[in-house]
Motif scaffolding. Structure first.
Motif, PDB file in Angstrom:
ATOM      1  N   ILE A  45       0.736   0.771 -14.468  1.00 26.09           N
ATOM      2  CA  ILE A  45       1.329  -0.450 -13.596  1.00 26.09           C
ATOM      3  C   ILE A  45       0.260  -1.006 -12.378  1.00 26.09           C
ATOM      4  O   ILE A  45      -0.454  -0.279 -12.098  1.00 26.09           O
ATOM      5  N   THR A  46       0.601  -2.078 -12.207  1.00 22.92           N
ATOM      6  CA  THR A  46       0.083  -2.656 -11.079  1.00 22.92           C
ATOM      7  C   THR A  46       0.292  -2.105  -9.881  1.00 22.92           C
ATOM      8  O   THR A  46       1.413  -1.477  -9.676  1.00 22.92           O
ATOM      9  N   ARG A  47      -0.279  -2.336  -8.879  1.00 19.07           N
ATOM     10  CA  ARG A  47       0.107  -1.902  -7.473  1.00 19.07           C
ATOM     11  C   ARG A  47       1.628  -2.267  -7.065  1.00 19.07           C
ATOM     12  O   ARG A  47       2.047  -1.738  -6.490  1.00 19.07           O
ATOM     13  N   GLU A  48       1.732  -3.491  -7.323  1.00 22.29           N
ATOM     14  CA  GLU A  48       3.036  -4.225  -6.981  1.00 22.29           C
ATOM     15  C   GLU A  48       3.935  -3.704  -7.844  1.00 22.29           C
ATOM     16  O   GLU A  48       5.277  -3.863  -7.378  1.00 22.29           O
ATOM     17  N   GLN A  49       3.850  -2.973  -8.851  1.00 26.76           N
ATOM     18  CA  GLN A  49       5.130  -2.596  -9.614  1.00 26.76           C
ATOM     19  C   GLN A  49       5.546  -1.084  -9.411  1.00 26.76           C
ATOM     20  O   GLN A  49       6.210  -0.427 -10.167  1.00 26.76           O
ATOM     21  N   ARG A  50       5.148  -0.326  -8.225  1.00 25.34           N
ATOM     22  CA  ARG A  50       5.266   0.819  -7.952  1.00 25.34           C
ATOM     23  C   ARG A  50       6.744   1.241  -7.879  1.00 25.34           C
ATOM     24  O   ARG A  50       7.170   2.266  -8.111  1.00 25.34           O
ATOM     25  N   GLU A  51       7.421   0.121  -7.119  1.00 17.99           N
ATOM     26  CA  GLU A  51       8.907   0.273  -7.021  1.00 17.99           C
ATOM     27  C   GLU A  51       9.620   0.045  -8.166  1.00 17.99           C
ATOM     28  O   GLU A  51      10.804   0.424  -8.393  1.00 17.99           O
ATOM     29  N   ARG A  52       8.852  -0.372  -9.144  1.00 17.28           N
ATOM     30  CA  ARG A  52       9.781  -0.683 -10.577  1.00 17.28           C
ATOM     31  C   ARG A  52       9.592   0.415 -11.585  1.00 17.28           C
ATOM     32  O   ARG A  52      10.268   0.655 -12.658  1.00 17.28           O
ATOM     33  N   GLY A  53       8.310   1.195 -11.364  1.00 12.61           N
ATOM     34  CA  GLY A  53       8.192   2.268 -12.181  1.00 12.61           C
ATOM     35  C   GLY A  53       7.286   1.832 -13.555  1.00 12.61           C
ATOM     36  O   GLY A  53       6.866   0.681 -13.817  1.00 12.61           O
ATOM     37  N   PHE A  54       6.945   3.192 -14.417  1.00 11.21           N
ATOM     38  CA  PHE A  54       6.494   2.905 -15.714  1.00 11.21           C
ATOM     39  C   PHE A  54       7.022   1.749 -16.566  1.00 11.21           C
ATOM     40  O   PHE A  54       8.214   1.745 -16.854  1.00 11.21           O
ATOM     41  N   GLY A  55       6.245   0.845 -17.101  1.00  7.60           N
ATOM     42  CA  GLY A  55       6.890  -0.146 -17.974  1.00  7.60           C
ATOM     43  C   GLY A  55       7.322  -1.295 -17.179  1.00  7.60           C
ATOM     44  O   GLY A  55       7.891  -2.326 -17.890  1.00  7.60           O
ATOM     45  N   GLY A  56       7.450  -1.284 -15.938  1.00 13.26           N
ATOM     46  CA  GLY A  56       7.842  -2.308 -15.196  1.00 13.26           C
ATOM     47  C   GLY A  56       9.172  -2.387 -15.235  1.00 13.26           C
ATOM     48  O   GLY A  56      10.051  -3.440 -14.735  1.00 13.26           O
ATOM     49  N   PHE A  57      10.029  -1.348 -15.569  1.00 13.59           N
ATOM     50  CA  PHE A  57      11.477  -1.344 -15.919  1.00 13.59           C
ATOM     51  C   PHE A  57      12.225   0.091 -15.478  1.00 13.59           C
ATOM     52  O   PHE A  57      13.368   0.039 -15.069  1.00 13.59           O
TER      53      PHE A  57
END
Length: 267
Positions: free
Chosen positions: A83-95
């Motif tokens: 995941i990208t650094r910006e996606q940490r709050e979204r979790g694995f798979g951006g979802f």
């Protein structure tokens, strides 16, 4: 796994089918293993689905013969993030950490281990191929199912079954998944997507705000633990009051009285 063949296809796509958003994991050459590019593409598709009031139900599936092989282990071995650094709050798979009011159905068309099972567990309902298998084999690789598998599996099946699955890493057959209520339907592989879309269309035909409120109450009730708690009734009553003020709440009884199909406005 890394791509073995070059491709110009996006790693995840969204297709609109009436009021249904069909989101497809699209790295079939590596059994839809999740890398950073797929995480970004899934996040974009999920956000588009969430933001569009015309899209009432989501269906998540995989291209080719797999639902998802989970984490791209060759990317992990190379030290590249999934995941990208910006996606940490979204979790694995951006979802996996994305709270959605709209219902999402997993169409498990094939192999779904590790992160693939965790993607399925992040959905509300599931239709599974009779030849597919689920599983959380992370302990056999020296890691844990940190993408929600350990958090969600025991809410869907009895504790002993969840512990056996996670501590052994053994596969879960479609028959067992249906028996334990982990999935809603098991059908032949060629019928998985059609069955999931049919289920989605049944839900999408209902008042969208009422559907979303119903999902919220059920999920939040699980956190409260008992239907005798005053907080549980406060939650249900508050959602009911809000829904009763909507145009759709007036349209439903009116359509029934006039013997016609309701025309939902989503407001």
């Amino acid at each position: 796994m890394a791509d073995t063949l070059p491709t110009d296809e996006p790693p995840a796509t969204l297709r609109r089918i009436g009021h249904v958003a069909l989101i497809t994991l699209n790295r079939p050459q590596v059994m839809n293993a999740v890398n950073a590019a797929m995480s970004v593409a899934v996040e974009a598709a999920v956000d588009e689905f969430a933001a569009d009031p015309e899209l009432r139900v989501g269906v998540l599936t995989g291209a080719g013969r797999a639902f998802s092989a989970g984490a791209d282990l060759k990317e992990v071995a190379a030290g590249r993030p999934l995941i990208t650094r910006e996606q940490r709050e979204r979790g694995f798979g951006g979802f996996l950490k994305r709270r959605l009011d709209k219902p999402v159905i997993a169409a498990v068309n094939g192999y779904a281990f590790g992160g693939g099972t965790e993607l399925m567990l992040a959905c509300d309902l599931a239709v599974m191929s009779d030849s597919a298998e689920l599983g959380l084999p992370e302990v056999t690789r020296g890691i844990i199912a940190a993408g929600g598998g350990l958090l969600r599996l025991a809410r869907r099946v009895p504790l002993a079954i969840a512990l056996e699955a996670t501590l052994t890493g053994a596969p879960i057959t479609a028959e067992s998944a249906l028996h334990w209520g982990l999935v809603n339907r098991v059908v032949p592989q060629e019928k998985v997507l059609d069955e999931a879309l049919a289920l989605a269309n049944v839900i999408a035909a209902n008042a969208p705000l009422a559907v979303q409120a119903s999902k919220r109450v059920i999920h939040q009730m699980l956190a409260l633990g008992s239907d005798w708690e005053p907080a549980a009734w406060e939650l249900s009553d508050a959602e009911a009051v809000t829904v009763m003020k909507t145009a759709d709440a007036k349209e439903g009884p009116r359509a029934f009285a006039e013997k016609r199909k309701p025309s939902w406005e989503g407001r």
